[in-house]
Design an enzyme around this catalytic site. Sequence first.
Site, short mmCIF file in Angstrom:
data_model
loop_
_atom_site.label_atom_id
_atom_site.label_comp_id
_atom_site.label_asym_id
_atom_site.label_seq_id
_atom_site.Cartn_x
_atom_site.Cartn_y
_atom_site.Cartn_z
N HIS A 198 37.69 38.73 26.24
CA HIS A 198 37.14 37.67 25.40
C HIS A 198 38.22 36.68 24.98
CE1 HIS A 198 33.03 39.49 24.09
NE2 HIS A 198 33.00 38.88 25.24
N GLU A 442 32.75 42.33 51.62
CA GLU A 442 33.96 42.70 50.89
C GLU A 442 34.53 44.04 51.36
OE1 GLU A 442 32.88 42.99 46.73
OE2 GLU A 442 30.83 43.51 47.25
N ASP A 466 37.99 42.27 46.83
CA ASP A 466 37.94 43.62 47.38
C ASP A 466 38.29 43.64 48.86
OD1 ASP A 466 37.46 45.20 45.19
OD2 ASP A 466 35.29 45.09 45.33
N CYS A 513 33.14 33.67 47.47
CA CYS A 513 33.05 33.71 46.01
C CYS A 513 34.22 34.47 45.37
CB CYS A 513 31.73 34.32 45.57
SG CYS A 513 31.47 36.02 46.12
#
Length: 588
Positions: A198, A442, A466, A513
Amino acid sequence: MNTAFQGVGVAGARLIAVGTAHLLAPTPIPITTETITADRIEAELRRLDKALDSARCHLERVRRQIPADTAAPIDELISTHLLMLTDSALVDATRDLIRSQHINASWALQMQRDLLIEVFNEMEDPYLHARRDDVDHVVRQIQSFLTNETAQTVDSFAQIELSGKIVVAKDLTPAEIILLRQRGMDALVTEYGGPSSHTAILARSLDIPTVLGVYNATQYLIHGELLIVNADAGSVIATDDPLTIAVYRERHLALEAQREILRRLIREPSISRDGVPVVLLANLELSEDVRAAQENGASGVGLYRTEFLYLNHDHLPDEEEHLANYLAIIAGLDGLPLTIRTLDLGLDKHVKYIADTLPALTNPALGLRAIRLCLRHPELFVPQLRAILRASAAGPVRLMIPMISTLAEVETVLQMLHTARRSLRRDGLGFDPLMPIGAMIEVPAAALMAETLARRLDFLSIGTNDLIQYTLAIDRMDDSVSYLYEPLHPAILRLLRGIIEAAARSRTRVSMCGEMAGDVRYTRVLLGLGLRELSMQPGSLLAVKNVVRACDISYLKYTMETLFCDIDELPPQQLLDQLAAVDQPSYH
């Protein structure tokens, strides 16, 4: 003299800050361990409830102070902590410990905190792993009210003037970061936190140059000394050298000028110099990222991670919870396409039903995770499939399956979707019957059989994070081997070219992505390999668009094909230099 420290850089548009250090080193909250008699249990429970109420009032007060023009709906982060103050996994379990073990509230709360932290530490997904920080932040807030240790709580920050200063701290809660920013904090350095924490999310949203994970920063950095925070490089420099200071001030001004130039590209098309369109999409972690995607000119969402729906819940999210979340994002995108990745978790012990039925895993990264976990547990997967199908009736939605390694997995998912469509028709619920279905590539096995997968699917999306670590057999989170994580390794480039060419032969849409897609160092490489769709975190969109608009893709493709003859022996930097030279006018 210059002393440099390395961490994880996080920033919005501002990358560099120069200012004096302001150390915040709060005294650790003393946790008393006390066994209590039965007649004191109710009083201890009331004391816990009072501390919870005080923490709740405090967070509500902070939320009211969030500026209305904040770049993203940051109050959702405060809302997350408010929800945790009522979460049964934290609060009810603490009450049970007080009753069953006859211990005081501070001790019980700390025991439950330790149990939850252990759960989060076992999570494979970096985003979920980082949520342990939220547990720490909330528990620390409650403990401060339980023990009356308020000397260094958020309220005391209101008296600090931080204009032009760089705050150095072990860690900060979202509430603390917001108030410190209001007091003029120019940059932030912390000992803890990662790119999915966060703290990182707030740093990007509030445009605070930040370096996280600087080991023992509060011990080595001195209050009042001059610091240079370079969020782009993830470095902090303590210096008294006028030349170094002048160089970074000049670089800061240059970056600010570049920032303004990039802002002008928001409404410009993502088209190369020779007229080739390149689709730039955003990766979303949380619903508040939707606004950032739009503000940076994204053409849609290429990856929406759904794991957080399972976070801090002692029950499986049902179909309606999934649907409400997806519909909110679709509404925020205002007609832009949304790609929803199905659940990608490892052994998540917050989903208690599943955790109780699975054995301990010796290697979670290669174990029962992502689509493997979902196919093992249809009760986890089917509600999400139905919700995604229903969401497709409200806007352009694509469904993406993570960690596919066999054709059988694809066939099983397609059959489950067929069954879900039939059940929705029986229930009289709408959906898009032509909703595109795709998979993430991946796993090396999937990369090598990409053409077979492409023939059964509507699109492929390359997950480089990955794919690189599995191909090179290294854990990218392990500092001892992370130096081997090389996106331009010849084996990786060969796999990428194979995937892209396989998709082209099958006339199947292909995108990327992974983190590689948002790194401008690799944009020319990817365009030269034939990629025309990239998805990245919103803050990278304009910088990548700037490179796209400077490129001549036909020459990039020709140069890349030429260089591939010697790709096994070509140093990565030489490859980048030769592709960058294609941008020069001398090629025309």
